[in-house]
Design an enzyme around this catalytic site. Structure first.
Site, short mmCIF file in Angstrom:
data_model
loop_
_atom_site.label_atom_id
_atom_site.label_comp_id
_atom_site.label_asym_id
_atom_site.label_seq_id
_atom_site.Cartn_x
_atom_site.Cartn_y
_atom_site.Cartn_z
CE LYS A 155 34.70 12.48 -32.20
NZ LYS A 155 35.81 11.73 -31.63
NE ARG B 224 39.54 14.02 -30.79
CZ ARG B 224 40.09 12.97 -30.16
NH1 ARG B 224 39.78 11.75 -30.51
NH2 ARG B 224 40.94 13.17 -29.20
N GLY C 110 35.43 4.75 -36.33
CA GLY C 110 36.68 4.40 -37.00
C GLY C 110 36.65 4.53 -38.51
CG MET D 233 34.82 9.46 -41.94
SD MET D 233 33.57 10.73 -41.91
CE MET D 233 32.88 10.51 -40.31
NE ARG E 198 30.85 6.83 -29.53
CZ ARG E 198 31.76 6.57 -30.44
NH1 ARG E 198 31.78 7.22 -31.56
NH2 ARG E 198 32.69 5.65 -30.23
CG HIS F 93 37.46 -2.23 -36.33
ND1 HIS F 93 37.17 -3.31 -37.13
CD2 HIS F 93 36.88 -1.15 -36.91
CE1 HIS F 93 36.46 -2.89 -38.16
NE2 HIS F 93 36.27 -1.60 -38.05
NE ARG G 58 3.33 -19.49 -47.61
CZ ARG G 58 3.96 -18.51 -46.92
NH1 ARG G 58 4.40 -18.73 -45.71
NH2 ARG G 58 4.13 -17.33 -47.47
NE ARG H 298 -1.91 -20.45 -49.08
CZ ARG H 298 -0.74 -19.89 -49.39
NH1 ARG H 298 -0.65 -18.58 -49.53
NH2 ARG H 298 0.33 -20.63 -49.53
CB SER I 177 -5.22 -12.73 -45.20
OG SER I 177 -3.85 -12.73 -44.83
CG ASN J 188 5.27 -13.10 -49.71
OD1 ASN J 188 5.81 -12.13 -49.19
ND2 ASN J 188 5.02 -14.23 -49.06
CG ASP J 189 1.70 -14.76 -54.88
OD1 ASP J 189 2.58 -14.94 -55.74
OD2 ASP J 189 1.25 -15.67 -54.16
CB CYS K 257 -0.40 -13.84 -44.23
SG CYS K 257 -1.15 -14.15 -45.82
CE1 TYR L 33 -3.73 -11.89 -39.90
CE2 TYR L 33 -5.99 -11.18 -39.50
CZ TYR L 33 -5.08 -11.95 -40.21
OH TYR L 33 -5.50 -12.78 -41.22
C1 PEP Z 1 1.77 -14.17 -50.30
O1 PEP Z 1 1.68 -14.31 -51.50
O2 PEP Z 1 2.07 -13.10 -49.75
C2 PEP Z 1 1.54 -15.31 -49.41
C3 PEP Z 1 1.53 -15.16 -48.10
O3 PEP Z 1 1.39 -16.52 -49.99
P1 PEP Z 1 2.63 -17.37 -50.56
O4 PEP Z 1 3.87 -16.74 -50.12
O5 PEP Z 1 2.43 -18.75 -50.01
O6 PEP Z 1 2.39 -17.30 -52.03
MG MG Z 2 0.67 -16.04 -52.27
#
Ligand code: PEP
Ligand code: MG
Length: 874
Positions: free
Chosen positions: A8, A78, A87, A89, A334, A450, A556, A612, A759, A763-764, A826, A846
């Site tokens: 502000k 202000r 809103g 403060m 703003r 609000h 998968r 896969r 790839s 996650n794992d 992935c 990718y």
């Molecule tokens: C992973 O592990 O990142 C993955 C893509 O395989 P999934 O989630 O099927 O184990």
């Molecule tokens: Mg996996």
């Protein structure tokens, strides 16, 4: 200078520099806020003198003196942080009024009614903010007073009424605090400054900062500014406006104003505001005059100024202004908050208007916000049972059970229920409830109330100001048009048109506006990363194509088997205790798999498809109930007891680290052979049918050693040879691996000798690097994040330092062996903007993410290519 002056303060200074009419004032910078908290809520030694000096200078500019009983300077105080925290403060207006200066104000303005109205507003705000004596006490006094006089509206009250009310207000403060309402303007000023700094740590500001990742260390500034009055009679007004429509992005001044009012009246939504432009008034059907009609000169000036501000800031602005006896004053500008839809349209329009470049436009849209565009809408074919209408405050539609309190909303949501939060109006205390709800419905308040502003920011559907609805919190009931709905009843709100409907409605996938395609096109021109989708079904693949997916990065195959008839056959395969029985089950699965792949290849029309091999955490496939065991036993013509024993043998303590991934194909190679056969046969079918070459990428999961990969690759290659021989056709294909174990990342140089692509299964890889089980993380990771041990859940956004280092090592070592190795990701991180940035930086080819996140990844990849850093990075 927003870091020092806050948003502000910086924008007020900027407007003053542009020569725009801004009431004189000064800003106490954010550094003082930090000092305040570092030094037991005290101020730097020289602050007092500096404030006095600045006040004197403001007085000189306005021809008034702070505290002068005859010609008093009145100020607003202000807050203003670096990032907008609407809103959250505190603010105090009309500061400097006391029993003496109110008389001076009456004399100078010739309007005693105005003077005492201002004084009672000041007492209310100051008591609420500084003393902690809440404003509803004053509203009750006012209501009682009006009732006693038989009045309904504030405007019915005379000067004498306000004098009396002010007395009652002061009595109430004295009763509450044991002290008189402070009369010394300097004491008032320091009280207000302390309260504004104090409000940086109030509960709602802390929650807001957590939700928006705003560091506590930023602090707030305090803006002290000469008052201008929108409540000085019929030639005065106050208003807020967006330079473009914040819901749709349409190029039209959009806002509301109130004649003879102060800013808080608009924001509070207590009086229904009037339209600014004639066009908007006609659209709304309102019989109250627009600002354009009622104050043509001030409107012309506003138009000149907003056009100039848009050009200067090269963005849509959110303005606050006051008209004091015909003269327009700018109180704030703003960058305006907007829906994703509006952000897209505004970015594209500004680029087409030549105000910004196409690259700027690409950088202007927050990739994560695209989620908002993908919200469902109500099926137009469905019959609508409209129970009330209100304002279309935030787009999208949602159904859920009615809840009347934010705490209840949060509680039910935690139980997995979907709720619509219904309130008379919302306040910043409702943030957690709004967050928990699918949608928000209020019975009071305008488009800038609000509820409307916050819901829009959250991307949640909101209908505000549905005035025909009566809410009875006590009885947990809402009534509309003679019908009642209790807490727990299901309603639907349509934030696009402002309707409230009885019951649950069928929803439709959203249609994307032209601007979406345009901006995505501009994004695609600059990005380097390809974007694929994780798609297991034909439906997924179609969505992926629709959103611009450039291939499938992960199919998968185990997800193709969850259907009832199929899972039985998969169970037969898994539970078979010899190869012959297993092959019998596999023979049943082959045609199903082949048909799946034919469909996928056809939809993808020659784009790359990574398939896969089976990676079933076994527990997902084992029969659990006696009925399921008996069913499989019948199909296998085995004794159910024998089968139950086998299922028990196969059950694991830690299935995520158990008999899954490539381990299955190592022990039962015939499974990999069946899948490879299905893939290659399907490729030949589609190749013949479409004439387009299908080059399947066969991917081996959860590899830790080159030997594992090599053994499976040998089976795949042999199957390819056999299929080509059988079919008399040639096929091209690649065999690669997932990198989802730390050992695989470290050994990537070895593995790349035979693997043709990588790839990253992050996650794992996150699970195995942290040693945190994917399935069990939910119960404690929240605490890790809220206690600041982790900045963000590493399963949501890739941990650059640890998991990311392994990814980097994997890429480097892999490419050292095989230059030009194709590398993708992935894991879920493929659709997270910050993680996409990282993938760009380390040179992946990718990212692959769920189909709905493909646009997010495309935009994030473009922004990364334009040099945008992930949040939190220098
Ligand atoms: C992973 O592990 O990142 C993955 C893509 O395989 P999934 O989630 O099927 O184990
Ligand atoms: Mg996996």
């Amino acid at each position: 200078m927003r870091e020092l002056l806050g948003g502000k303060g910086a924008n007020l200074a900027e407007m003053a520099n542009l020569g725009l009419p801004v009431p004189p004032g000064f800003t106490i910078p954010t550094s003082v806020c930090n000092y305040f908290y570092d030094h037991a809520k005290s101020y730097p030694k020289d602050l007092k003198a500096q404030v006095e000096k600045a006040l004197a200078y403001v007085g000189k500019l306005t021809g008034k003196t702070f505290g002068d009983p005859n010609n008093p300077l009145l100020v607003s105080v202000r807050s203003g942080a670096r990032a907008s925290m609407p809103g959250m403060m505190d603010t105090v207006l009309n500061l400097g009024l006391n029993d003496e200066t109110v008389e001076a104000l009456a004399a100078l303005s010739g309007d005693k009614r105005f003077a005492y109205d201002s004084y009672r507003r000041f007492i209310t705000m100051y008591s609420d903010v500084v003393i902690g004596f809440e404003h509803h006490h004053f509203e009750e006094i006012l209501d009682t007073y009006k009732d006693s006089k038989g009045h309904v509206l504030d405007t019915d009250l005379t000067a004498e009424d306000w004098v009396e009310i002010v007395d009652q207000y002061k009595d109430a403060v004295r009763k509450e605090t044991g002290e008189d309402f402070p009369q010394d303007p300097h004491a008032q000023l320091w009280g207000a400054i302390g309260a504004v700094f104090g409000s940086w740590m109030n509960a709602r500001a802390v929650t807001y900062r957590q939700l928006h990742a705003i560091p506590e260390s930023w602090g707030t500034a305090v803006n002290v500014q000469a008052m201008v009055f929108g409540n000085m009679g019929e030639t005065s007004a106050t208003g807020v406006a967006f330079t473009r429509n914040p819901s749709t992005g349409a190029k039209q001044l959009y806002g509301e104003f109130l004649i003879n009012a102060q800013g808080e009246d608009v924001v509070a939504g207590i009086r229904t505001p009037q339209e600014i432009t004639e066009a908007a008034r006609k659209d709304s059907g309102s019989d109250k005059p627009s600002m354009e009609a009622a104050m043509p000169d001030a409107f012309k000036e506003l138009t000149r100024i907003y056009t100039l501000l848009e050009k200067h800031y090269r963005d849509m602005q959110d303005l606050e202004f006051t008209v004091e006896q015909g003269k327009l004053w700018m109180l704030q500008t703003r960058s305006g908050k907007r829906t994703a839809k509006a952000a897209l349209r505004i970015a594209v329009d500004l680029a087409n208007e030549g105000l910004i470049s196409r690259k700027d436009a690409v950088l202007r849209v927050d990739p994560a916000s695209l989620d908002q565009l993908l919200h469902p809408t109500i099926d137009p074919a469905a019959k609508r049972d409209v129970i009330a209408t209100g304002l279309p405050a935030s787009p999208g539609a949602a159904s859920g059970e009615i809840v009347f309190s934010s705490d209840e909303a949060a509680k039910l949501q935690a139980d997995g229920r979907k709720v619509i939060l219904v309130r008379v109006e919302t306040s910043p205390e409702d943030i957690h409830g709004m967050h928990a709800a699918e949608g928000i419905l209020t019975t009071r308040g305008g488009m800038t109330s609000h509820a409307a502003v916050v819901a829009r920011g959250m991307g949640k559907p909101c209908v505000s100001g549905a005035g025909t609805i009566r809410v009875d919190y006590g009885r947990g009931l809402m009534t509309a048009g003679g019908r009642s709905f209790k807490a727990g009843d299901v309603i639907t709100i349509d934030g696009g048109v402002g309707q409230v409907l009885a019951g649950r409605m069928p929803m439709l996938e959203p249609e994307l506006a032209d601007e979406f395609g345009t901006l995505m096109g501009w994004a695609d021109e600059v990005r380097k990363l390809k974007v694929r989708a994780n798609a297991d079904t034909p439906e997924d693949a179609r969505v992926a194509i629709k959103f611009g997916g450039e291939g499938i990065g992960l199919c998968r195959t185990e997800h193709m088997f969850f259907e009832e008839t199929r899972i039985r056959t998969v169970r037969e395969m898994i539970l078979a205790d010899d190869e012959q029985k297993r092959r019998a089950a596999l023979a049943k699965l082959l045609p199903m798999q082949r048909a799946d792949f034919v469909e996928l290849f056809e939809i993808m029309q020659g784009l790359p498809v990574t398939i896969r091999l089976l990676d079933p955490p076994l527990h997902e496939f084992l029969p659990h109930t006696q009925a399921e065991i008996e069913e499989v036993a019948r199909a296998m013509e085995t004794d159910p007891r024998k089968l139950a024993d086998r299922a028990r043998d196969l059950s694991e303590f830690n299935p995520m680290l158990g008999f899954r991934g490539c381990r299955l194909a190592i022990v039962y190679p015939e499974i990999a052979e069946m899948q490879a056969r299905a893939i290659f046969e399907a490729a030949i079918v589609v190749n013949k049918r479409t004439g387009k070459a299908v080059v399947p990428e066969v991917m081996v999961p959860l590899v830790a050693t080159k030997a594992e990969f090599d053994m499976i690759k040998a089976r795949i290659d042999a199957t390819a040879q056999s299929v080509m021989r059988d079919q008399g056709a040639q096929i091209k294909y690649e065999v690669g691996t997932m990198i989802e174990l730390p050992r695989a990342a470290l050994m990537a140089g070895e593995i790349a000798k035979t693997a043709e692509f990588f790839s990253f299964g992050t996650n794992d890889l996150t699970q195995t690097t942290y040693g945190i089980s994917r399935d069990d993380a939910g119960s404690f990771l929240g605490a890790y994040v809220s206690r600041g041990i982790l900045e963000i859940d590493p399963f949501i956004s890739l941990d650059r330092d640890g998991v990311g280092e392994l990814v980097k090592i994997g890429v480097e070592r892999g490419r050292k062996t095989r230059s030009g190795l194709k590398v993708g990701i992935c894991g879920e991180h493929g659709g997270d903007p910050a993680s996409v940035t990282f993938c760009h930086e380390i040179g992946l080819n990718y990212v692959s993410c769920s189909p709905y996140r493909v646009p997010i990844a495309r935009l994030a990849a473009a922004q990364a290519a334009l040099g945008k850093k992930a949040e939190g990075q220098a």
